[in-house]
Write an enzyme that holds these catalytic residues in place. Sequence first.
Site, PDB file in Angstrom:
ATOM      1  N   ASP A   1      24.466   6.928  36.441  1.00  9.69           N
ATOM      2  CA  ASP A   1      25.910   7.154  36.397  1.00  9.69           C
ATOM      3  C   ASP A   1      26.318   7.931  35.153  1.00  9.69           C
ATOM      4  O   ASP A   1      25.505   8.162  34.248  1.00  9.69           O
ATOM      5  CB  ASP A   1      26.675   5.818  36.480  1.00  9.69           C
ATOM      6  CG  ASP A   1      26.095   4.735  35.560  1.00  9.69           C
ATOM      7  OD1 ASP A   1      25.307   5.072  34.668  1.00  9.69           O
ATOM      8  OD2 ASP A   1      26.440   3.557  35.731  1.00  9.69           O
TER       9      ASP A   1
ATOM     10  N   ASN B   1      30.601  -8.615  35.539  1.00 10.39           N
ATOM     11  CA  ASN B   1      31.305  -8.835  36.808  1.00 10.39           C
ATOM     12  C   ASN B   1      30.381  -8.600  38.008  1.00 10.39           C
ATOM     13  O   ASN B   1      30.834  -8.503  39.139  1.00 10.39           O
ATOM     14  CB  ASN B   1      32.542  -7.934  36.902  1.00 10.39           C
ATOM     15  CG  ASN B   1      32.190  -6.454  36.861  1.00 10.39           C
ATOM     16  OD1 ASN B   1      31.019  -6.084  36.811  1.00 10.39           O
ATOM     17  ND2 ASN B   1      33.193  -5.599  36.886  1.00 10.39           N
TER      18      ASN B   1
ATOM     19  N   HIS C   1      28.459  -5.924  38.558  1.00 10.83           N
ATOM     20  CA  HIS C   1      28.262  -4.543  39.017  1.00 10.83           C
ATOM     21  C   HIS C   1      26.828  -4.075  38.779  1.00 10.83           C
ATOM     22  O   HIS C   1      26.137  -4.573  37.901  1.00 10.83           O
ATOM     23  CB  HIS C   1      29.297  -3.583  38.403  1.00 10.83           C
ATOM     24  CG  HIS C   1      29.131  -3.269  36.952  1.00 10.83           C
ATOM     25  ND1 HIS C   1      30.190  -2.860  36.168  1.00 10.83           N
ATOM     26  CD2 HIS C   1      28.063  -3.285  36.126  1.00 10.83           C
ATOM     27  CE1 HIS C   1      29.760  -2.629  34.945  1.00 10.83           C
ATOM     28  NE2 HIS C   1      28.474  -2.884  34.885  1.00 10.83           N
TER      29      HIS C   1
ATOM     30  N   GLU D   1      31.441  -1.271  41.132  1.00  8.61           N
ATOM     31  CA  GLU D   1      32.229  -2.439  40.750  1.00  8.61           C
ATOM     32  C   GLU D   1      32.440  -3.344  41.961  1.00  8.61           C
ATOM     33  O   GLU D   1      32.232  -2.916  43.105  1.00  8.61           O
ATOM     34  CB  GLU D   1      33.591  -1.962  40.216  1.00  8.61           C
ATOM     35  CG  GLU D   1      33.497  -1.029  39.012  1.00  8.61           C
ATOM     36  CD  GLU D   1      33.215  -1.761  37.707  1.00  8.61           C
ATOM     37  OE1 GLU D   1      32.593  -2.845  37.733  1.00  8.61           O
ATOM     38  OE2 GLU D   1      33.607  -1.233  36.650  1.00  8.61           O
TER      39      GLU D   1
HETATM   40  P1  PGA Z   1      24.955  -3.512  29.189  1.00  9.23           P
HETATM   41  O1  PGA Z   1      25.614  -3.009  30.538  1.00  9.23           O
HETATM   42  O2  PGA Z   1      23.488  -3.246  29.333  1.00  9.23           O
HETATM   43  O3  PGA Z   1      25.577  -2.701  28.108  1.00  9.23           O
HETATM   44  O4  PGA Z   1      25.250  -4.961  29.094  1.00  9.23           O
HETATM   45  C1  PGA Z   1      24.973  -3.291  31.745  1.00  9.23           C
HETATM   46  C2  PGA Z   1      25.824  -2.771  32.884  1.00  9.23           C
HETATM   47  O5  PGA Z   1      27.049  -2.712  32.717  1.00  9.23           O
HETATM   48  O6  PGA Z   1      25.261  -2.442  33.929  1.00  9.23           O
END
Ligand code: PGA
Length: 255
Positions: free
Chosen positions: A67, A136, A138, A143
Amino acid sequence: MEIVIKETYEEMSQLAAQLIAEIIRRKPRAVIGLATGSTPLGTYRELIRIHKDEGLDFSQVVSFNLDEYVGLPNDNEQSYHYFMWENLFKHINIVPANVHIPDGVAAELKEACDNYEIEIDDHGGIDVQLLGIGRNGHIAFNEPGSSLGSRTKIKTLTEKTRQDNARFFDSIDEVPKYCVTMGIGTILEARKLVLLANGENKAEAIQAALEGPITVSVPASAVQFHPDVTVIMDKAAASKLTRQYHTEPSHLNRQ
Ligand code: PGA
């Protein structure tokens, strides 16, 4: 689904890097799917070490990132382009032309998303996709509410994700509102998934994703559909799981 719980973040990262390194050694032209965020940083450090100390060769490896934010130029320090070059690519011998990251500043974003899918196909699909998980639930920037069959597309970031990612920006107002992300359908087509999670703040999302029902409310639960998933996490992220799991992947046990 193979679920492996390690004592520490470092051990989790070493194992993830070892799995990816094995795939590259077996298939020098491997197509690897990469992720950004805090979680994979240790894995990238370890891959760099394996490259430097053990000569792991990335010269034929092709990469596709999950992404990118919409609207941040590639040289913006918060862009995922910048993140990947800083934290991995500039330290290994990957060929720049073999690196693919969604283009968040394309004039025709929708067309760029469709082309990203075509490029993945043209390279024969992704051999191994590294994934983190959001608080959350995702995966990539899919999301809650994202269709489980979705393809690479433009998405609106939730407030929770913007707040989580605000730590990398001067203020939350600077966090982009939109992103381009591989879809869940795209991710599920990778031949192998490696999902990483560390820290207690991921424990609830991990429990819901691995032990709960498959639901758009927890996009990471879609990995339950995949025939070859290895989930590697530290004890804190595993703290809300209710079943017994392993400390080594089975194929390493057999060695
Ligand atoms: P993070 O993010 O590794 O910074 O915790 C993971 C994600 O949002 O997929």
